[in-house]
Enzyme design. Structure first.
Site, mmCIF file in Angstrom:
data_model
loop_
_atom_site.group_PDB
_atom_site.id
_atom_site.type_symbol
_atom_site.label_atom_id
_atom_site.label_comp_id
_atom_site.label_asym_id
_atom_site.label_seq_id
_atom_site.Cartn_x
_atom_site.Cartn_y
_atom_site.Cartn_z
ATOM 1 N N GLU A 78 41.473 -44.189 25.583
ATOM 2 C CA GLU A 78 40.076 -43.835 25.850
ATOM 3 C C GLU A 78 39.162 -45.057 25.799
ATOM 4 O OE1 GLU A 78 36.269 -41.965 23.641
ATOM 5 O OE2 GLU A 78 38.221 -41.351 22.885
ATOM 6 N N ARG A 100 39.736 -49.999 17.113
ATOM 7 C CA ARG A 100 38.960 -49.108 16.255
ATOM 8 C C ARG A 100 38.328 -49.919 15.131
ATOM 9 N NH1 ARG A 100 39.137 -43.686 16.382
ATOM 10 N NH2 ARG A 100 41.060 -43.730 17.599
ATOM 11 N N ARG A 110 30.583 -47.395 12.410
ATOM 12 C CA ARG A 110 31.317 -46.186 12.053
ATOM 13 C C ARG A 110 32.256 -46.465 10.884
ATOM 14 N NH1 ARG A 110 32.840 -43.641 18.053
ATOM 15 N NH2 ARG A 110 30.702 -43.707 18.849
ATOM 16 N N ARG A 165 36.474 -52.247 23.551
ATOM 17 C CA ARG A 165 37.682 -51.701 24.176
ATOM 18 C C ARG A 165 37.856 -52.259 25.591
ATOM 19 N NH1 ARG A 165 39.135 -45.672 22.013
ATOM 20 N NH2 ARG A 165 38.714 -46.095 19.809
ATOM 21 N N SER A 173 33.642 -41.733 26.978
ATOM 22 C CA SER A 173 33.592 -40.281 26.863
ATOM 23 C C SER A 173 32.219 -39.842 27.341
ATOM 24 C CB SER A 173 33.819 -39.866 25.403
ATOM 25 O OG SER A 173 33.981 -38.481 25.287
#
Length: 424
Positions: free
Chosen positions: A348, A276, A261, A390, A351
């Site tokens: 988070e 991230r 990403r 994460r 999801s």
């Protein structure tokens, strides 16, 4: 992609759904374009019918020796033929414009999705586990993990920011996490393991709705392929342009892949540490189901993700996202947020979303019920089970010791080759 028939039948409900997403009404504009297209198509059908009728009449006129009538009919047929390419081009242009308008709009929220503009309106559904009480001040992972092998400086020399170079037991711990998650999802949650391409074409990225809206968040190769931002892209597209038998459903797939990403929309967020990254590992969970089964499948999928956190004894909370905070393709989403003591907050880590038939329409993925002639669009769901990086961060912060070492969770010991603790 939205169903134009539903917009025709209930434009007010469509606009109300868009309003919950923070968008203005679009039904009038869409229906005007739809009406123009349908009028053109009706005109083309009438012209084709008239051409066929006139062509037959030419033969009758010739048989009767009526040359004037035959010549007039020939001229009419020639004019109809001459105009056809122009009409076909206009039809293609109008159809593409209508489809582009529909493709640019997000999925509509389910009825039980709470109203709200951002994460402040998300609703906490439940919590699991009690955050650990430390007899020292817990640190953020970025402050102590480099001494354990989470090396950002080496990665920066070759790749720049938002990359990491994992060494020794730290690298093994990340590998162990991915393997543990994959094993648990396949052996206990009923997902079938898949190894997928990491590069996909435009059509696949469009099918799962990364294109066109999120083009800037993706990495593209020089030959026009896209690096997957999540294996949802490759797993979900496995049923692209397929007509499945009802007996084949549900299909549940999982894969452990690197994800890429650009984080174009996250400038300035989580610039320190491993939260991230441009490149990270994730175990993805994808389901293909009948429409009436998708709500229950979302609960099942979310539970499969929760089971990983509980096995690792990581405190977390389950959040129902409001309409304004959901992803573009989702109609309902649960986020799982893990406790990070170094940040003194929940973040988070998974999801899980029900996309309804939104992606299926973009992919033309359908199924046929037993005994039925027609087909229906499947419903697609996706979720993280979990984001490996994460989860690594959560272990580092929750299992950290005063001397800078980190204990390995009991559930991972069999994957660690005898390593029970990361030490500086």
């Amino acid at each position: 992609m939205h169903d134009i028939r539903l917009i025709r039948e209930n434009p007010e409900a469509f606009d109300a759904g868009l309003a919950r997403r923070g968008l203005g009404p679009m039904s009038s504009e869409i229906l005007a374009a739809d009406a123009s297209l349908r009028a053109l198509q009706t005109e083309m059908q009438a012209a084709l019918a008239r051409r066929n009728e006139a062509s037959k009449a030419i033969g009758h006129a010739m048989a009767k020796g009526d040359k004037d009538s035959a010549d007039a009919l020939k001229a009419e047929v020639a004019a109809l033929k001459q105009r056809l390419p122009e009409q076909e081009a206009s039809e293609r242009t109008q159809l593409a414009a209508l489809q582009d308008s529909l493709a640019a709009l997000p999925n509509l929220p389910a009825a039980d999705v709470p109203q709200g503009e951002d994460e402040q309106s998300n609703v906490e559904i439940s919590r699991w586990g009690t955050p650990r009480s430390f007899d020292f001040e817990p640190k953020e992972h970025a402050d102590f993990a480099p001494a354990l092998g989470l090396d950002f400086e080496t990665a920066a020399k070759m790749s720049g920011a938002r990359f990491a170079f994992l060494k020794g037991p730290m690298a093994r711990l990340e590998r162990a996490l991915g393997q543990f998650m994959l094993d648990k999802q396949t052996s206990e949650a009923g997902y079938s393991e898949c190894a997928t391409p990491l590069l996909v074409r435009d059509e696949a990225a469009f099918g799962t709705a990364q294109l066109p809206k999120f083009r800037e968040d993706l990495f593209q190769t020089t030959d026009g392929m896209w690096l997957i931002s999540t294996s949802e892209m490759s797993l979900t597209n496995a049923v692209r342009e397929e007509i499945l038998a009802e007996a084949d459903l549900p299909i549940r797939m999982t894969g452990l892949t690197p994800c890429f990403r650009s984080e174009a929309g996250a400038a300035g967020r989580d610039t320190r540490g491993y939260i991230r990254q441009h490149q990270f590992w994730k175990v993805e969970l994808v389901s293909i189901v009948r429409p009436e089964d998708s709500d229950a499948e979302l609960e099942r999928k979310t539970r499969a993700a929760e089971a990983i956190l509980e096995a690792l004894e990581l405190p977390y909370r389950k959040m129902l996202l409001c309409a304004g905070d959901m992803g573009f393709a989702a109609r309902k989403t649960y986020d799982l947020e893990v406790w990070l003591p170094g940040q003194n907050s929940y973040r988070e880590i998974s999801s899980c979303s029900n996309c309804g038939d939104f992606q299926a329409r973009r992919m033309n993925a359908r199924f046929r019920r037993e005994g039925a002639k027609g087909t229906e669009f499947v419903h697609t769901l996706n979720g993280s089970g979990l984001a490996v990086g994460r989860t690594l961060v959560a272990i580092l912060e929750n299992y950290q010791q005063a001397d800078g070492s980190v204990d390995i969770p009991q559930a991972l010991l069999s994957y660690m080759g005898g390593i029970r603790r990361l030490t500086p």
